[in-house]
Design a protein around this motif. Structure first.
Motif, PDB file in Angstrom:
ATOM      1  N   MET A   1       0.852  -1.200   0.000  1.00 25.42           N
ATOM      2  CA  MET A   1       0.000   0.000   0.000  1.00 25.42           C
ATOM      3  C   MET A   1       0.881   1.240   0.000  1.00 25.42           C
ATOM      4  SD  MET A   1      -2.798   1.146   2.852  1.00 25.42           S
ATOM      5  CE  MET A   1      -1.545   1.337   4.116  1.00 25.42           C
ATOM      6  N   GLU A   2       0.603   2.166  -0.879  1.00 25.43           N
ATOM      7  CA  GLU A   2       1.367   3.392  -0.972  1.00 25.43           C
ATOM      8  C   GLU A   2       0.454   4.570  -0.651  1.00 25.43           C
ATOM      9  OE1 GLU A   2       3.367   3.757  -4.670  1.00 25.43           O
ATOM     10  OE2 GLU A   2       4.128   1.706  -4.644  1.00 25.43           O
ATOM     11  N   THR A   3       0.968   5.483   0.159  1.00 20.50           N
ATOM     12  CA  THR A   3       0.224   6.686   0.477  1.00 20.50           C
ATOM     13  C   THR A   3       1.143   7.870   0.267  1.00 20.50           C
ATOM     14  OG1 THR A   3      -1.017   5.458   2.154  1.00 20.50           O
ATOM     15  CG2 THR A   3      -1.121   7.850   2.242  1.00 20.50           C
ATOM     16  N   GLY A   4       0.845   8.706  -0.749  1.00 22.29           N
ATOM     17  CA  GLY A   4       1.744   9.796  -1.046  1.00 22.29           C
ATOM     18  C   GLY A   4       3.105   9.249  -1.462  1.00 22.29           C
ATOM     19  N   ASN A   5       4.139   9.674  -0.732  1.00 22.95           N
ATOM     20  CA  ASN A   5       5.490   9.205  -1.021  1.00 22.95           C
ATOM     21  C   ASN A   5       5.934   8.126  -0.037  1.00 22.95           C
ATOM     22  OD1 ASN A   5       5.930  10.799  -3.289  1.00 22.95           O
ATOM     23  ND2 ASN A   5       6.561  12.547  -2.054  1.00 22.95           N
ATOM     24  N   VAL A   7       5.907   4.167   1.251  1.00 16.39           N
ATOM     25  CA  VAL A   7       5.742   2.801   0.769  1.00 16.39           C
ATOM     26  C   VAL A   7       5.860   1.863   1.958  1.00 16.39           C
ATOM     27  CG1 VAL A   7       6.727   0.983  -0.680  1.00 16.39           C
ATOM     28  CG2 VAL A   7       6.655   3.332  -1.525  1.00 16.39           C
ATOM     29  N   LYS A   8       4.877   1.010   2.103  1.00 12.93           N
ATOM     30  CA  LYS A   8       4.862   0.083   3.244  1.00 12.93           C
ATOM     31  C   LYS A   8       5.917  -1.009   3.043  1.00 12.93           C
ATOM     32  CE  LYS A   8       2.817  -1.425   7.067  1.00 12.93           C
ATOM     33  NZ  LYS A   8       1.593  -2.225   6.932  1.00 12.93           N
ATOM     34  N   PRO A  38      11.548   6.009   1.295  1.00 16.60           N
ATOM     35  CA  PRO A  38      10.090   6.104   1.386  1.00 16.60           C
ATOM     36  C   PRO A  38       9.433   5.088   2.325  1.00 16.60           C
ATOM     37  CG  PRO A  38      10.672   4.853  -0.561  1.00 16.60           C
ATOM     38  CD  PRO A  38      11.970   5.253   0.090  1.00 16.60           C
ATOM     39  N   PHE A  39      10.218   4.218   2.951  1.00 16.67           N
ATOM     40  CA  PHE A  39       9.627   3.088   3.661  1.00 16.67           C
ATOM     41  C   PHE A  39       8.964   3.469   4.986  1.00 16.67           C
ATOM     42  CE2 PHE A  39      12.905   0.141   1.525  1.00 16.67           C
ATOM     43  CZ  PHE A  39      11.998  -0.208   0.531  1.00 16.67           C
ATOM     44  N   VAL A  40       7.783   2.911   5.191  1.00 16.46           N
ATOM     45  CA  VAL A  40       7.130   2.888   6.493  1.00 16.46           C
ATOM     46  C   VAL A  40       7.128   1.421   6.921  1.00 16.46           C
ATOM     47  CG1 VAL A  40       5.002   3.289   7.778  1.00 16.46           C
ATOM     48  CG2 VAL A  40       5.701   4.894   5.979  1.00 16.46           C
ATOM     49  N   ILE A  41       7.822   1.123   8.017  1.00 14.75           N
ATOM     50  CA  ILE A  41       8.111  -0.266   8.364  1.00 14.75           C
ATOM     51  C   ILE A  41       7.161  -0.782   9.450  1.00 14.75           C
ATOM     52  CG2 ILE A  41       9.855  -1.790   9.395  1.00 14.75           C
ATOM     53  CD1 ILE A  41      11.983   0.055   8.094  1.00 14.75           C
ATOM     54  N   GLU A 208      15.192   2.658  -6.893  1.00 14.20           N
ATOM     55  CA  GLU A 208      14.195   2.368  -7.926  1.00 14.20           C
ATOM     56  C   GLU A 208      12.817   2.873  -7.517  1.00 14.20           C
ATOM     57  OE1 GLU A 208      12.107  -1.585  -9.877  1.00 14.20           O
ATOM     58  OE2 GLU A 208      14.261  -1.655  -9.432  1.00 14.20           O
ATOM     59  N   ILE A 209      12.443   2.606  -6.261  1.00 15.89           N
ATOM     60  CA  ILE A 209      11.126   3.058  -5.785  1.00 15.89           C
ATOM     61  C   ILE A 209      11.066   4.578  -5.756  1.00 15.89           C
ATOM     62  CG2 ILE A 209       9.628   3.162  -3.753  1.00 15.89           C
ATOM     63  CD1 ILE A 209      10.513   0.292  -3.114  1.00 15.89           C
ATOM     64  N   SER A 210      12.130   5.208  -5.276  1.00 19.42           N
ATOM     65  CA  SER A 210      12.152   6.677  -5.205  1.00 19.42           C
ATOM     66  C   SER A 210      12.027   7.279  -6.605  1.00 19.42           C
ATOM     67  CB  SER A 210      13.439   7.150  -4.533  1.00 19.42           C
ATOM     68  OG  SER A 210      13.500   6.697  -3.188  1.00 19.42           O
ATOM     69  N   GLY A 211      12.676   6.638  -7.577  1.00 24.60           N
ATOM     70  CA  GLY A 211      12.564   7.108  -8.953  1.00 24.60           C
ATOM     71  C   GLY A 211      11.152   6.998  -9.485  1.00 24.60           C
ATOM     72  N   GLN A 212      10.495   5.876  -9.164  1.00 21.39           N
ATOM     73  CA  GLN A 212       9.115   5.683  -9.607  1.00 21.39           C
ATOM     74  C   GLN A 212       8.185   6.717  -8.967  1.00 21.39           C
ATOM     75  OE1 GLN A 212       8.354   1.620  -8.539  1.00 21.39           O
ATOM     76  NE2 GLN A 212       9.370   0.773 -10.352  1.00 21.39           N
ATOM     77  N   LEU A 213       8.410   6.979  -7.673  1.00 18.20           N
ATOM     78  CA  LEU A 213       7.568   7.957  -6.980  1.00 18.20           C
ATOM     79  C   LEU A 213       7.758   9.350  -7.564  1.00 18.20           C
ATOM     80  CD1 LEU A 213       8.029   6.745  -3.276  1.00 18.20           C
ATOM     81  CD2 LEU A 213       5.962   6.542  -4.677  1.00 18.20           C
TER      82      LEU A 213
END
Length: 220
Positions: A1-5, A7-8, A38-41, A208-213
């Protein structure tokens, strides 16, 4: 689940698993290099030994029962891996293998107070560095106190069966999802990354994730 910037990153782990300790250390090293990650752990329970007696058992008896004549060889390799990545540990100080149900309850309760990762860190350190029995209620209450939780409340909860069924159900749910070993990292509720991965891999994932965001934000 992604919320804003955000990423879970869900982490399925057991605080007596040496590869979980290694895996968290490698992830932390990557996160330190990418402070804007971006991680929320969130940590999730998995018992390596769900049938372990609640009082735990002698460490040597446990290792012999699990690995037989290979016990020293297996843990010698793990000790070498700790040394190779410069990770503090004293495996010889561990005299008992605990049932980790109560440790997982502690992680859950710490999460309610926003201290989940601090609890995970403290449990890994207590077990692998200090050789403390993290199945012992007094030890767990002391750990809780050191990260700013109320030790008296923790002791009262540990003396009850609060959240035991919930922890077992979450453990079972992970197994039903196909998770058979830990650590397992689940990115954005979609991509499973099994095992103790090196920091370099996590750096690539984060970039990679930061680039996608960034692309998504630009397009939005």
């Amino acid at each position: 689940m992604e919320t804003g910037n955000a990423v879970k990153l869900d982490i399925v782990s057991d605080p007596i698993c040496p590869w979980c300790y290694i895996g968290k250390t490698q992830l932390d090293r990557a996160l330190t290099q990418r402070p804007d990650h971006p991680f929320v752990i969130e940590w999730h329970p998995f018992q390596l030994n769900p049938d372990m007696p609640r009082e735990g058992m002698d460490r040597r008896a446990y290792l012999t029962g699990k690995f037989g004549d290979r016990a020293d060889e297996v843990y010698g390799q793990i000790a070498k891996h700790f040394k190779d990545i410069d990770l503090e540990a004293d495996l010889d100080a561990i005299t008992r293998t605990p049932n980790t149900l109560d440790a997982h309850r502690m992680i859950h309760w710490a999460g309610i107070e926003g201290k989940q990762t601090a609890m995970v860190d403290a449990l890994f350190r207590a077990n692998f560095v200090e050789g403390r029995d993290i199945g012992n209620h007094e030890v767990l209450a002391d750990i809780a106190d050191h990260i700013g939780m109320d030790a008296s409340v923790v002791l009262r909860l540990l003396g009850s069966d609060a959240d035991e069924t919930m922890i077992r159900d979450r453990d079972s749910h992970s197994r039903e999802m196909g998770i058979g070993a830990v650590p397992t990292f689940i990115v954005a509720s979609q991509h499973a990354v099994p095992g103790a991965q090196p920091a370099d891999l996590w750096l690539k994932v984060i970039d990679e994730i930061s680039g996608q965001l960034t692309d998504d934000t630009a397009q939005g």
